[in-house]
Design a protein around this motif. Structure first.
Motif, PDB file in Angstrom:
ATOM      1  N   VAL A   8       0.871  -1.184   0.000  1.00 23.18           N
ATOM      2  CA  VAL A   8       0.000   0.000   0.000  1.00 23.18           C
ATOM      3  C   VAL A   8       0.903   1.227   0.000  1.00 23.18           C
ATOM      4  CG1 VAL A   8      -1.861   1.222   1.186  1.00 23.18           C
ATOM      5  CG2 VAL A   8      -1.725  -1.282   1.326  1.00 23.18           C
ATOM      6  N   GLY A   9       0.733   2.078  -1.011  1.00 27.05           N
ATOM      7  CA  GLY A   9       1.571   3.270  -1.133  1.00 27.05           C
ATOM      8  C   GLY A   9       0.784   4.551  -0.964  1.00 27.05           C
ATOM      9  N   ASN A  10       1.508   5.634  -0.776  1.00 33.08           N
ATOM     10  CA  ASN A  10       0.985   6.987  -0.615  1.00 33.08           C
ATOM     11  C   ASN A  10       0.234   7.174   0.700  1.00 33.08           C
ATOM     12  OD1 ASN A  10       0.984   9.630  -1.698  1.00 33.08           O
ATOM     13  ND2 ASN A  10      -1.161   9.410  -2.256  1.00 33.08           N
ATOM     14  N   LEU A  11       0.661   6.472   1.734  1.00 28.57           N
ATOM     15  CA  LEU A  11       0.063   6.667   3.057  1.00 28.57           C
ATOM     16  C   LEU A  11       0.508   8.013   3.621  1.00 28.57           C
ATOM     17  CD1 LEU A  11       0.746   3.181   4.699  1.00 28.57           C
ATOM     18  CD2 LEU A  11      -1.457   4.056   3.913  1.00 28.57           C
ATOM     19  N   SER A  12      -0.368   8.641   4.386  1.00 26.92           N
ATOM     20  CA  SER A  12       0.045   9.871   5.073  1.00 26.92           C
ATOM     21  C   SER A  12       1.047   9.489   6.158  1.00 26.92           C
ATOM     22  CB  SER A  12      -1.162  10.587   5.684  1.00 26.92           C
ATOM     23  OG  SER A  12      -1.596   9.915   6.839  1.00 26.92           O
ATOM     24  N   TRP A  13       1.901  10.440   6.544  1.00 32.37           N
ATOM     25  CA  TRP A  13       2.907  10.167   7.565  1.00 32.37           C
ATOM     26  C   TRP A  13       2.251   9.804   8.899  1.00 32.37           C
ATOM     27  CZ3 TRP A  13       6.619   9.442   4.540  1.00 32.37           C
ATOM     28  CH2 TRP A  13       6.961  10.324   3.528  1.00 32.37           C
ATOM     29  N   LEU A  64      -9.647  -1.279  -3.430  1.00 33.95           N
ATOM     30  CA  LEU A  64      -9.171  -0.258  -2.493  1.00 33.95           C
ATOM     31  C   LEU A  64      -8.156   0.728  -3.070  1.00 33.95           C
ATOM     32  CD1 LEU A  64      -9.009  -2.428   0.743  1.00 33.95           C
ATOM     33  CD2 LEU A  64     -10.822  -0.886  -0.027  1.00 33.95           C
ATOM     34  N   THR A  65      -7.663   0.469  -4.290  1.00 38.54           N
ATOM     35  CA  THR A  65      -6.822   1.470  -4.943  1.00 38.54           C
ATOM     36  C   THR A  65      -7.664   2.718  -5.172  1.00 38.54           C
ATOM     37  OG1 THR A  65      -5.357  -0.128  -5.983  1.00 38.54           O
ATOM     38  CG2 THR A  65      -5.563   1.995  -7.089  1.00 38.54           C
ATOM     39  N   ASP A  66      -7.073   3.883  -4.922  1.00 39.69           N
ATOM     40  CA  ASP A  66      -7.743   5.193  -5.064  1.00 39.69           C
ATOM     41  C   ASP A  66      -8.791   5.465  -3.986  1.00 39.69           C
ATOM     42  OD1 ASP A  66      -6.178   5.991  -7.207  1.00 39.69           O
ATOM     43  OD2 ASP A  66      -7.547   5.153  -8.680  1.00 39.69           O
ATOM     44  N   THR A  67      -8.808   4.666  -2.916  1.00 41.33           N
ATOM     45  CA  THR A  67      -9.633   5.029  -1.762  1.00 41.33           C
ATOM     46  C   THR A  67      -8.747   5.857  -0.831  1.00 41.33           C
ATOM     47  OG1 THR A  67      -9.075   2.972  -0.595  1.00 41.33           O
ATOM     48  CG2 THR A  67     -11.095   2.965  -1.929  1.00 41.33           C
ATOM     49  N   GLU A  68      -9.320   6.428   0.203  1.00 40.63           N
ATOM     50  CA  GLU A  68      -8.563   7.351   1.049  1.00 40.63           C
ATOM     51  C   GLU A  68      -8.383   6.840   2.479  1.00 40.63           C
ATOM     52  OE1 GLU A  68     -10.131  11.310   1.005  1.00 40.63           O
ATOM     53  OE2 GLU A  68      -9.765  11.563  -1.138  1.00 40.63           O
ATOM     54  N   ILE A  69      -7.182   7.023   2.981  1.00 45.53           N
ATOM     55  CA  ILE A  69      -6.893   6.849   4.407  1.00 45.53           C
ATOM     56  C   ILE A  69      -6.360   8.199   4.872  1.00 45.53           C
ATOM     57  CG2 ILE A  69      -5.469   5.700   6.141  1.00 45.53           C
ATOM     58  CD1 ILE A  69      -5.251   3.293   4.338  1.00 45.53           C
TER      59      ILE A  69
END
Length: 123
Positions: A8-13, A64-69
């Motif tokens: 899973v990439g592009n997670l917020s810090w 879940l790709t392009d969903t938001e966390i």
């Protein structure tokens, strides 16, 4: 054999392993979730999730790709990282291995936070 693990990439810090696990449950039973950390203890902005089945992992990739966390759009794909020590394709681990070596060291390995190896920037 199809992998049960996804990257899973592009997670917020600020995203924790618990945030990751809770979000990824939408695709199936999460056995393991980890946010990769740097040597300084800060998130590298990516993680690994292991599902109970390969079908659930494939479902996570498509659903879940392009969903938001935490207000950031994530991307999900099959995990290609080596399971031990966080040494990915650029980590130098593959050189000198016996022909046909697939890199599957310890089945079910889930040792602590990954701090070494290639981390997120290889992908």
């Amino acid at each position: 054999s199809q992998s049960r693990r996804v990257y899973v990439g592009n997670l917020s810090w600020e995203a924790s392993w618990q945030d990751l696990k809770d979000h990824m449950r939408a695709a199936g039973e999460v056995l393991f979730a980890e946010v990769m950390m740097g040597p300084d203890g800060r998130s590298k902005g990516c993680g690994i999730v292991e599902y109970a089945t390969a079908v659930q992992a494939r479902d996570a990739i498509s659903r879940l790709t392009d969903t938001e966390i935490g207000a950031r759009k994530i991307f999900v794909r099959e995990d290609r990282e080596m399971p031990v020590g966080g040494a990915g394709p650029a980590g130098g681990f593959r050189g000198g291995a016996a022909p046909g070596f697939s890199g599957g060291a310890v089945p079910g390995f889930s040792g602590g936070p990954r701090t070494g190896g290639a981390g997120c920037n290889v992908y």
